[in-house]
Write an enzyme that holds these catalytic residues in place. Structure first.
Site, short mmCIF file in Angstrom:
data_model
loop_
_atom_site.label_atom_id
_atom_site.label_comp_id
_atom_site.label_asym_id
_atom_site.label_seq_id
_atom_site.Cartn_x
_atom_site.Cartn_y
_atom_site.Cartn_z
N TYR A 1 38.67 31.20 48.32
CA TYR A 1 37.43 31.79 47.95
C TYR A 1 35.98 30.09 47.36
O TYR A 1 36.68 29.22 47.38
CB TYR A 1 36.66 31.79 46.51
CG TYR A 1 37.96 33.68 46.99
CD1 TYR A 1 38.13 34.58 48.34
CD2 TYR A 1 38.33 34.09 45.87
CE1 TYR A 1 38.77 35.15 48.46
CE2 TYR A 1 38.95 36.06 46.26
CZ TYR A 1 38.80 36.16 47.40
OH TYR A 1 39.77 37.38 47.58
N GLY B 46 27.72 52.65 46.64
CA GLY B 46 26.91 52.55 44.90
C GLY B 46 25.63 52.52 45.07
O GLY B 46 25.06 52.35 44.14
#
Length: 330
Positions: A53, A219
């Site tokens: 990451y 969402g």
């Protein structure tokens, strides 16, 4: 905050997992540190990261951000169950990826340096390695545990039979084996229910869903579009999912409005209600996003709402009504 055991282990973790993929690419170091501080204030003790990451895949920037946060002192490290991952390329060399004993050793040492800690609580295989024998993997992991550098091991993106392979190989060496599986799982992506979840339950692994809102589609994407916002679900694969499942998503958002809850919170609450789920990975980009996610812990979906969610986003059933994992049988 609510806590649960991580699979069959004695380790207790929060039912929301702080995902850190946005630390660096989407959230500055200052913002990332503020998010981690706020997570501790809320009682979230389970942090998930990976050695790849960062701003560029494999540069380790996210682990470095977390490491500098630990280095600021206090009880930050002791209050954190720290999980990272190994497998994906961290360089261009032939042994800088996958699960050879050499790469596992080098990757672990590099993660420890970036994270500024002497041990990793949970070390997860980011993917299955079809070319490295389990004997080699478990021997390498055993050395790390004997050295005190890793306490628990987990998997990510495994199939059900990969979990079985890993656990039987560990059992033959009298090892604890895996304690959790991190899998893509949400209302719109339920393939894990066929074999991954049954295998995890059978072997005592906790399930940690990633992508719990399907890239932002669950969402409240349509509501945000109407309000003129620029939601995450408005581009790329998420946009294709919206186009393909628009009617179901519209009904989903109406259902959430009818029970007075935000769609994102309902999506997380549904995962928390599933048998075997430890907690979903949330990836806040701001402290406000993190604060809002806690509402999911308070939502209790009744049988009618759960049935409606199954109607809108039906579970996979290759052979009619039979439940997994026998769904393939006649």
């Amino acid at each position: 905050m609510q806590y649960t055991h991580l699979g069959r282990s004695g380790l207790k973790v929060s039912r929301l997992v702080l995902g850190t993929m946005n630390f660096g690419p989407q959230a500055s170091e200052t913002e990332s540190h503020a998010i981690m501080d706020r997570a501790h204030e809320h009682g979230i003790n389970f942090f998930d990261t990976a050695d790849v990451y960062g701003l560029t895949p494999g540069d380790g920037v996210t682990e470095e951000i977390i490491g500098r946060w630990f280095a600021t002192g206090g009880a930050r490290r002791d209050a954190t169950v720290l999980a990272t991952k190994v497998y994906l390329p961290t360089g261009d060399g032939p042994n800088e990826s996958f699960l050879s004993a050499l790469h596992i050793r080098r990757a672990c040492e590099a993660s420890l340096r970036r994270l500024r800690t002497d041990h990793i609580d949970l070390y997860q295989m980011h993917h299955i390695d079809r070319n490295t024998p389990w004997e080699e993997v478990w021997e390498a992991f055993s050395v790390l545990r004997q050295q005190g550098k890793v306490l628990y091991f987990g998997s990510s993106n495994f199939a059900g039979w990969h979990i079985a392979q890993a656990q039987e190989a560990a059992r033959s060496r009298h090892l604890l084996g895996l304690v959790c599986e991190q899998s893509r799982y949400n209302l719109m992506t339920r393939w894990a229910e066929l074999e991954v979840l049954p295998a995890a339950r059978a072997y005592g692994l906790g399930v940690i869903p990633w992508g719990p809102l399907n890239g932002g589609v669950l969402g409240g994407v349509l509501r945000k579009q109407r309000e003129g916002g620029a939601p995450r679900g408005g581009s790329g694969r998420a946009a294709l999912a919206v186009a393909e499942h628009r009617q179901a998503i519209e009904e989903y958002e109406k259902l959430c409005a009818g029970i007075g809850e935000d769609p994102a919170h309902v999506g997380l609450a549904w995962l928390l209600a599933q048998d075997g789920v430890t907690g979903p990975v949330i990836g806040p980009r701001t402290t406000e996003h993190l604060d809002g996610s806690l509402r999911a812990l308070q939502i209790r979906l009744d049988d009618h709402t759960l049935a409606e969610l199954d109607r809108l986003f039906p579970p996979p059933a290759p052979n009619g009504a039979k439940p997994a994992p026998e769904a393939y049988a006649w």
